[in-house]
Each structure stands twice: as C-alpha cells, then as structure tokens.
Scaffold this motif. Structure first.
Motif, PDB file in Angstrom:
ATOM      1  N   THR A  62       0.845  -1.195   0.000  1.00 54.29           N
ATOM      2  CA  THR A  62       0.000   0.000   0.000  1.00 54.29           C
ATOM      3  C   THR A  62       0.878   1.242   0.000  1.00 54.29           C
ATOM      4  O   THR A  62       2.089   1.150   0.193  1.00 54.29           O
ATOM      5  CB  THR A  62      -0.907   0.044   1.252  1.00 54.29           C
ATOM      6  OG1 THR A  62      -0.077   0.198   2.404  1.00 54.29           O
ATOM      7  CG2 THR A  62      -1.768  -1.204   1.379  1.00 54.29           C
ATOM      8  N   THR A  63       0.244   2.385  -0.165  1.00 51.09           N
ATOM      9  CA  THR A  63       0.998   3.642  -0.138  1.00 51.09           C
ATOM     10  C   THR A  63       1.610   3.878   1.241  1.00 51.09           C
ATOM     11  O   THR A  63       2.552   4.650   1.371  1.00 51.09           O
ATOM     12  CB  THR A  63       0.101   4.840  -0.509  1.00 51.09           C
ATOM     13  OG1 THR A  63      -1.034   4.862   0.361  1.00 51.09           O
ATOM     14  CG2 THR A  63      -0.353   4.757  -1.941  1.00 51.09           C
ATOM     15  N   GLU A  64       1.100   3.188   2.243  1.00 48.99           N
ATOM     16  CA  GLU A  64       1.649   3.310   3.590  1.00 48.99           C
ATOM     17  C   GLU A  64       2.844   2.377   3.810  1.00 48.99           C
ATOM     18  O   GLU A  64       3.536   2.481   4.812  1.00 48.99           O
ATOM     19  CB  GLU A  64       0.572   2.997   4.644  1.00 48.99           C
ATOM     20  CG  GLU A  64      -0.534   4.051   4.714  1.00 48.99           C
ATOM     21  CD  GLU A  64      -1.576   3.887   3.606  1.00 48.99           C
ATOM     22  OE1 GLU A  64      -1.864   2.744   3.210  1.00 48.99           O
ATOM     23  OE2 GLU A  64      -2.081   4.912   3.126  1.00 48.99           O
TER      24      GLU A  64
ATOM     25  N   TYR B  17       6.986   1.568  -0.568  1.00 48.17           N
ATOM     26  CA  TYR B  17       6.004   1.682  -1.643  1.00 48.17           C
ATOM     27  C   TYR B  17       6.552   2.522  -2.792  1.00 48.17           C
ATOM     28  O   TYR B  17       7.152   3.565  -2.596  1.00 48.17           O
ATOM     29  CB  TYR B  17       4.704   2.317  -1.143  1.00 48.17           C
ATOM     30  CG  TYR B  17       3.706   2.514  -2.252  1.00 48.17           C
ATOM     31  CD1 TYR B  17       2.958   1.453  -2.713  1.00 48.17           C
ATOM     32  CD2 TYR B  17       3.543   3.742  -2.870  1.00 48.17           C
ATOM     33  CE1 TYR B  17       2.051   1.603  -3.750  1.00 48.17           C
ATOM     34  CE2 TYR B  17       2.646   3.914  -3.908  1.00 48.17           C
ATOM     35  CZ  TYR B  17       1.897   2.836  -4.345  1.00 48.17           C
ATOM     36  OH  TYR B  17       1.020   2.984  -5.382  1.00 48.17           O
ATOM     37  N   SER B  18       6.331   2.023  -3.984  1.00 45.19           N
ATOM     38  CA  SER B  18       6.665   2.766  -5.190  1.00 45.19           C
ATOM     39  C   SER B  18       5.589   2.470  -6.219  1.00 45.19           C
ATOM     40  O   SER B  18       5.193   1.315  -6.386  1.00 45.19           O
ATOM     41  CB  SER B  18       8.025   2.319  -5.735  1.00 45.19           C
ATOM     42  OG  SER B  18       8.219   2.870  -7.020  1.00 45.19           O
ATOM     43  N   ARG B  19       5.096   3.475  -6.902  1.00 46.38           N
ATOM     44  CA  ARG B  19       4.087   3.250  -7.947  1.00 46.38           C
ATOM     45  C   ARG B  19       4.661   2.392  -9.074  1.00 46.38           C
ATOM     46  O   ARG B  19       3.952   1.732  -9.788  1.00 46.38           O
ATOM     47  CB  ARG B  19       3.595   4.602  -8.486  1.00 46.38           C
ATOM     48  CG  ARG B  19       2.549   4.512  -9.556  1.00 46.38           C
ATOM     49  CD  ARG B  19       1.218   3.991  -9.008  1.00 46.38           C
ATOM     50  NE  ARG B  19       0.198   4.102 -10.009  1.00 46.38           N
ATOM     51  CZ  ARG B  19      -0.411   3.059 -10.575  1.00 46.38           C
ATOM     52  NH1 ARG B  19      -0.120   1.846 -10.220  1.00 46.38           N
ATOM     53  NH2 ARG B  19      -1.319   3.250 -11.497  1.00 46.38           N
TER      54      ARG B  19
END
Length: 139
Positions: A76-78, A82-84
């Motif tokens: 998750t973004t948390e 995290y990296s898109r």
C-alpha cells in the motif's frame, strides 16, 4: 518470473473507461503462464471502481492476479518501500515500443526466456525452408 500485465489494449481492446472486447488468446495465455508458476501482476492506470471492474472481468474469466497495481499482495501507499513503479521481470503492455506482439509470441518469449526478435527469427527458420544455394552456370 514476475510479470506485470496491462489491461486496456493488452487483455481487452482499448475502450477505456469501458471494458473492451477480449483480445484473442490473452486470458488463455496468461492462465497458461500461471499454471507454469509465473506470478502475474495486473498493472493498469485504472483506479477505484474502474479498477475493480477490470479485476472482476478477469476473475469472471478465470484469471486472478498475484497482485494488483502493486509489487506484492498487500503493498500500500503506507508501506515502507512503496513505489508506484511495479517491480517485475517482464512488462506486457500495448504501449511498448513496437506495440503488443501476438500472444503466441509473448508465450514463447516467457517460456524460452528469449527476446521477441529471437522468437520471431526462430519461427521464420522453422517455417520457411532454406533454399539450396545455386551454383554458377547451373539452373
């Protein structure tokens, strides 16, 4: 192998935000790759309800992904790292240079660990018998 797969224009024809028509052999090929123990990640610009529609579409066709828009399940973004950008060994996307190859070629690339050019060259060599060299003066 971990393989990131786009949805629009790759699994279905590009009609975003609607879901397009099946691209022949896409889902069948992806299911074969899963049976061979490859991890598939759905990698798409779709978000929210549009993303869920794509996930449901694939699931209804018997295709479930290792992860969706993430490098691993539960990322998750948390998450600390995290990296898109998805971490994968191969990316299958219709917007790549040269466009989307035939799904049969994609399967051979993964199965044999070869480039698209190597697979195409190999197919050409097996499909077209080489002509015998002519000697000068003999027709």
């Amino acid at each position: 192998m971990k393989i990131a797969v786009d949805f629009d224009g790759t699994i279905v024809t590009h009609e975003y935000p609607k879901i397009g028509r099946d691209i022949p052999f896409a889902i069948e090929t992806l299911k074969m790759l899963q049976k061979e123990q490859h991890q598939l990640i759905l990698w798409t610009v779709r978000e929210g309800d549009l993303l869920q529609e794509a996930v449901d579409y694939c699931k209804n066709h018997g295709l479930e992904f290792y992860a969706v828009n993430a490098s691993y399940p539960g990322e998750t973004t948390e998450s600390a790292h995290y990296s898109r950008k998805i971490k994968a060994d191969m990316y299958i996307d219709d917007t790549s240079v040269g466009g989307l190859p035939d799904w049969g070629i994609i399967y051979e690339m993964v199965r044999k660990g070869k480039s698209m050019m190597e697979v195409i060259q190999e197919q050409m060599e097996t499909e077209v018998p080489k002509k015998a060299k002519r000697k000068w003066g003999i027709f």
